[in-house]
Design a protein around this motif. Structure first.
Motif, PDB file in Angstrom:
ATOM      1  N   ARG A 178       0.838  -1.190   0.000  1.00  0.00           N
ATOM      2  CA  ARG A 178       0.000   0.000   0.000  1.00  0.00           C
ATOM      3  C   ARG A 178       0.877   1.245   0.000  1.00  0.00           C
ATOM      4  N   LYS A 179       0.560   2.183  -0.875  1.00  0.00           N
ATOM      5  CA  LYS A 179       1.324   3.428  -0.967  1.00  0.00           C
ATOM      6  C   LYS A 179       1.009   4.316   0.227  1.00  0.00           C
ATOM      7  N   LYS A 180       1.979   5.074   0.641  1.00  0.00           N
ATOM      8  CA  LYS A 180       1.801   5.993   1.768  1.00  0.00           C
ATOM      9  C   LYS A 180       1.182   7.286   1.243  1.00  0.00           C
ATOM     10  N   GLN A 181      -0.145   7.294   1.198  1.00  0.00           N
ATOM     11  CA  GLN A 181      -0.897   8.438   0.707  1.00  0.00           C
ATOM     12  C   GLN A 181      -1.966   8.818   1.712  1.00  0.00           C
ATOM     13  N   GLY A 182      -2.341  10.072   1.717  1.00  0.00           N
ATOM     14  CA  GLY A 182      -3.432  10.532   2.565  1.00  0.00           C
ATOM     15  C   GLY A 182      -3.163  10.293   4.037  1.00  0.00           C
ATOM     16  N   ALA A 183      -4.218   9.951   4.762  1.00  0.00           N
ATOM     17  CA  ALA A 183      -4.099   9.735   6.210  1.00  0.00           C
ATOM     18  C   ALA A 183      -3.250   8.500   6.526  1.00  0.00           C
ATOM     19  N   TYR A 184      -3.171   7.560   5.592  1.00  0.00           N
ATOM     20  CA  TYR A 184      -2.389   6.342   5.830  1.00  0.00           C
ATOM     21  C   TYR A 184      -0.914   6.641   6.085  1.00  0.00           C
ATOM     22  N   ARG A 185      -0.384   7.705   5.491  1.00  0.00           N
ATOM     23  CA  ARG A 185       1.034   8.028   5.685  1.00  0.00           C
ATOM     24  C   ARG A 185       1.316   8.491   7.107  1.00  0.00           C
ATOM     25  N   LEU A 186       0.282   8.825   7.872  1.00  0.00           N
ATOM     26  CA  LEU A 186       0.458   9.294   9.247  1.00  0.00           C
ATOM     27  C   LEU A 186       0.371   8.185  10.289  1.00  0.00           C
ATOM     28  N   ILE A 187       0.028   6.981   9.882  1.00  0.00           N
ATOM     29  CA  ILE A 187      -0.181   5.899  10.845  1.00  0.00           C
ATOM     30  C   ILE A 187       1.112   5.545  11.574  1.00  0.00           C
ATOM     31  N   LYS A 188       2.192   5.325  10.841  1.00  0.00           N
ATOM     32  CA  LYS A 188       3.450   4.931  11.469  1.00  0.00           C
ATOM     33  C   LYS A 188       3.984   6.016  12.411  1.00  0.00           C
ATOM     34  N   PRO A 189       4.008   7.308  12.002  1.00  0.00           N
ATOM     35  CA  PRO A 189       4.428   8.341  12.959  1.00  0.00           C
ATOM     36  C   PRO A 189       3.499   8.438  14.178  1.00  0.00           C
ATOM     37  N   ALA A 190       2.208   8.178  13.986  1.00  0.00           N
ATOM     38  CA  ALA A 190       1.274   8.212  15.110  1.00  0.00           C
ATOM     39  C   ALA A 190       1.583   7.100  16.108  1.00  0.00           C
ATOM     40  N   ILE A 191       1.898   5.919  15.596  1.00  0.00           N
ATOM     41  CA  ILE A 191       2.252   4.803  16.487  1.00  0.00           C
ATOM     42  C   ILE A 191       3.523   5.143  17.254  1.00  0.00           C
ATOM     43  N   ALA A 192       4.518   5.719  16.579  1.00  0.00           N
ATOM     44  CA  ALA A 192       5.771   6.090  17.241  1.00  0.00           C
ATOM     45  C   ALA A 192       5.528   7.164  18.302  1.00  0.00           C
ATOM     46  N   SER A 193       4.669   8.118  18.000  1.00  0.00           N
ATOM     47  CA  SER A 193       4.417   9.187  18.973  1.00  0.00           C
ATOM     48  C   SER A 193       3.666   8.678  20.201  1.00  0.00           C
ATOM     49  N   LEU A 194       2.867   7.633  20.039  1.00  0.00           N
ATOM     50  CA  LEU A 194       2.170   7.063  21.197  1.00  0.00           C
ATOM     51  C   LEU A 194       3.146   6.479  22.216  1.00  0.00           C
ATOM     52  N   TRP A 195       4.309   6.026  21.753  1.00  0.00           N
ATOM     53  CA  TRP A 195       5.323   5.513  22.679  1.00  0.00           C
ATOM     54  C   TRP A 195       5.898   6.635  23.546  1.00  0.00           C
ATOM     55  N   ALA A 200       5.161  -2.246  12.930  1.00  0.00           N
ATOM     56  CA  ALA A 200       4.851  -3.047  11.740  1.00  0.00           C
ATOM     57  C   ALA A 200       3.425  -2.803  11.270  1.00  0.00           C
ATOM     58  N   PHE A 201       2.533  -2.444  12.180  1.00  0.00           N
ATOM     59  CA  PHE A 201       1.143  -2.209  11.790  1.00  0.00           C
ATOM     60  C   PHE A 201       0.966  -0.907  11.018  1.00  0.00           C
ATOM     61  N   GLY A 202       2.025  -0.144  10.859  1.00  0.00           N
ATOM     62  CA  GLY A 202       1.993   1.069  10.053  1.00  0.00           C
ATOM     63  C   GLY A 202       2.313   0.823   8.594  1.00  0.00           C
ATOM     64  N   GLU A 203       2.652  -0.398   8.222  1.00  0.00           N
ATOM     65  CA  GLU A 203       2.954  -0.762   6.834  1.00  0.00           C
ATOM     66  C   GLU A 203       2.102  -1.970   6.454  1.00  0.00           C
ATOM     67  N   VAL A 204       1.249  -1.798   5.478  1.00  0.00           N
ATOM     68  CA  VAL A 204       0.343  -2.874   5.072  1.00  0.00           C
ATOM     69  C   VAL A 204       0.615  -3.273   3.626  1.00  0.00           C
ATOM     70  N   ALA A 205       0.623  -4.567   3.400  1.00  0.00           N
ATOM     71  CA  ALA A 205       0.696  -5.111   2.040  1.00  0.00           C
ATOM     72  C   ALA A 205      -0.463  -6.099   1.901  1.00  0.00           C
ATOM     73  N   TYR A 206      -0.986  -6.191   0.694  1.00  0.00           N
ATOM     74  CA  TYR A 206      -2.076  -7.119   0.427  1.00  0.00           C
ATOM     75  C   TYR A 206      -1.541  -8.249  -0.436  1.00  0.00           C
ATOM     76  N   GLU A 207      -1.824  -9.464  -0.018  1.00  0.00           N
ATOM     77  CA  GLU A 207      -1.351 -10.638  -0.745  1.00  0.00           C
ATOM     78  C   GLU A 207      -2.567 -11.438  -1.187  1.00  0.00           C
ATOM     79  N   TYR A 208      -2.583 -11.794  -2.468  1.00  0.00           N
ATOM     80  CA  TYR A 208      -3.638 -12.704  -2.869  1.00  0.00           C
ATOM     81  C   TYR A 208      -3.033 -13.915  -3.551  1.00  0.00           C
ATOM     82  N   THR A 209      -3.690 -15.029  -3.331  1.00  0.00           N
ATOM     83  CA  THR A 209      -3.258 -16.319  -3.852  1.00  0.00           C
ATOM     84  C   THR A 209      -4.430 -16.963  -4.571  1.00  0.00           C
TER      85      THR A 209
END
Length: 189
Positions: A11-28, A77-86
């Motif tokens: 998943r590309k880091k666009q929109g609000a999704y790009r803020l998830i990883k920094p938000a998780i880090a700031s919660l620490w 790790a929950f700040g980076e999402v990839a989708y896998e299909y089989t």
């Protein structure tokens, strides 16, 4: 004939999704500060118990540092999402992969049970807005991704669902084998 196809889309880091990883880090940082603030509030409420407030300054940071050393990489790790299909044996299964560390099964369907599978175009987007579905699954890197297909299907609970996913040639051939009504298009890879 090939019987297995796997494809992963980050998943590309666009929109609000790009803020998830920094938000998780700031919660620490923010949560320990809140706990220290609560310690001082409790100490002030009891009057003269300032020792409790000052104790939190000396106790909370080392505990936080220890917990962050153990669990921060896992939570980040929950700040980076990839989708896998089989696609295997006529079944298509989707999973979410978090930070290349954790894999969680998302949903699956029988390819032959699809109502429709076709490329997403501006015309079909307008058509899809008018249909009623219970769930919408988006397994694409971004809205501007090339080769986005959609499929309408009924899940195991009997609910009508819509999914968006990125198609590659190999998976298109396999889906066409199990669902002949699939709309073909020229794909670069």
């Amino acid at each position: 004939m090939e019987f297995l196809c796997e494809h992963v889309v980050d998943r590309k880091k666009q929109g609000a999704y790009r803020l998830i990883k920094p938000a998780i880090a700031s919660l620490w940082i923010i949560i320990p500060l809140i706990i220290i603030g609560i310690g001082f509030t409790v100490a002030g409420a009891f009057g003269g118990g300032a020792g409790i407030g000052y104790a939190t300054i000396f106790i909370v940071p080392p505990i936080t540092a220890f917990l962050a050393g153990k669990f921060a990489p896992a939570t980040m790790a929950f700040g980076e999402v990839a989708y896998e299909y089989t696609i295997a044996s006529g079944e298509m299964s989707f999973a979410k992969v978090f930070g290349n560390r954790f894999r969680r099964e998302w949903f699956s369907l029988k390819v032959s049970d699809m109502e429709k599978c076709a490329p997403l175009t501006p015309h079909t987007e307008r058509e899809l807005e008018g249909i009623s579905v219970s769930r919408i699954y988006r397994a694409v890197s971004g809205d501007d991704a090339p080769n986005i297909y959609y499929a309408i299907f009924t899940d195991s609970k009997g609910e009508r669902c819509l999914m968006y996913f990125e198609m590659i040639k190999k998976s298109l051939r396999m889906i066409k084998t199990y669902h002949p009504a699939t709309v073909m298009s020229n794909l670069p890879f």
